[in-house]
Scaffold this active site. Structure first.
Site, PDB file in Angstrom:
ATOM      1  N   HIS A   1       1.106  -1.009   0.283  1.00 54.08           N
ATOM      2  CA  HIS A   1      -0.157   0.485   0.131  1.00 54.08           C
ATOM      3  C   HIS A   1       0.476   1.106   0.048  1.00 54.08           C
ATOM      4  O   HIS A   1       0.479   2.087  -1.014  1.00 54.08           O
ATOM      5  CB  HIS A   1      -0.808  -0.452   1.004  1.00 54.08           C
ATOM      6  CG  HIS A   1      -2.094  -1.181   0.825  1.00 54.08           C
ATOM      7  ND1 HIS A   1      -2.157  -1.863   2.303  1.00 54.08           N
ATOM      8  CD2 HIS A   1      -2.435  -1.448   0.339  1.00 54.08           C
ATOM      9  CE1 HIS A   1      -3.078  -2.387   2.347  1.00 54.08           C
ATOM     10  NE2 HIS A   1      -3.621  -2.157   1.256  1.00 54.08           N
TER      11      HIS A   1
ATOM     12  N   LYS B   1     -17.604  -6.235   5.754  1.00 53.12           N
ATOM     13  CA  LYS B   1     -16.074  -7.158   5.234  1.00 53.12           C
ATOM     14  C   LYS B   1     -15.961  -7.059   7.156  1.00 53.12           C
ATOM     15  O   LYS B   1     -15.821  -6.795   8.085  1.00 53.12           O
ATOM     16  CB  LYS B   1     -14.812  -6.559   5.399  1.00 53.12           C
ATOM     17  CG  LYS B   1     -14.704  -6.821   3.714  1.00 53.12           C
ATOM     18  CD  LYS B   1     -12.931  -5.830   3.538  1.00 53.12           C
ATOM     19  CE  LYS B   1     -12.672  -6.097   1.540  1.00 53.12           C
ATOM     20  NZ  LYS B   1     -11.318  -5.256   1.059  1.00 53.12           N
TER      21      LYS B   1
ATOM     22  N   SER C   1      -3.656  -7.798   2.343  1.00 46.99           N
ATOM     23  CA  SER C   1      -3.317  -7.229   3.528  1.00 46.99           C
ATOM     24  C   SER C   1      -3.881  -8.902   3.970  1.00 46.99           C
ATOM     25  O   SER C   1      -3.495  -9.290   5.741  1.00 46.99           O
ATOM     26  CB  SER C   1      -4.364  -6.738   3.923  1.00 46.99           C
ATOM     27  OG  SER C   1      -3.634  -5.255   3.569  1.00 46.99           O
TER      28      SER C   1
END
Length: 166
Positions: free
Chosen positions: A18, A42, A130
């Protein structure tokens, strides 16, 4: 005229991949706003506040980066309200691009003035997601090469917290 972009994501956690995309975006735009999506659909390891703290720590060296949270609503509306001319999306592989391309078309329909910019991270981060970082870290694996030291500390603390509960 300042060229501003938003860089949205769940960032659970914010990885070096990121950060790499953010640094690439800063080569194009005068200002980039990292926008954490609360995304109630999520299941996240970290709360919004924890993610916000991590991103703030990682990007604090950049004077032309700000951080905010999108609690609800459309990203296109957020981009318009923020005065952004672009939405930055990191794309690691073809399957990322297919989804992101569809989203960019929808955002263009909703807000024609905004452009979606797809940026590929450094090849050493193409497999860093992630989800993988969370899983490996929670199983005790070493993810220190893939996250900022502050994020690593938070991952280790979260693992210790979970191990203490079992």
């Amino acid at each position: 005229m300042t060229r501003k972009a938003i860089y949205p994501g769940t960032f659970d956690p914010f990885t070096n991949g990121h950060l790499d995309v953010l640094e690439r975006a800063l080569n194009i735009f005068d200002h980039v706003e990292v926008v954490l999506a609360e995304n109630s659909q999520k299941q996240t390891l970290f709360s919004v506040d924890e993610r916000l703290e991590m991103v703030h720590e990682v990007v604090r060296e950049f004077s032309n980066v700000s951080v905010d949270v999108l609690h609800a609503g459309l990203l296109a509306d957020y981009a318009r309200q923020a005065g952004a001319s672009a939405i930055v999306r990191g794309v690691r592989q073809v399957k990322d691009f297919e989804y992101e391309f569809q989203m960019s078309l929808l955002n263009r329909h909703l807000y024609p003035e905004v452009t979606t910019v797809f940026l590929m991270p450094n090849v050493k981060y193409t497999y860093v997601a992630s989800t993988i970082i969370r899983e490996v870290s929670m199983l005790g694996g070493d993810v220190s090469k893939f996250v900022h030291p502050f994020v690593l500390d938070k991952l280790n603390a979260k693992r210790a917290e979970r191990e203490g509960q079992s």
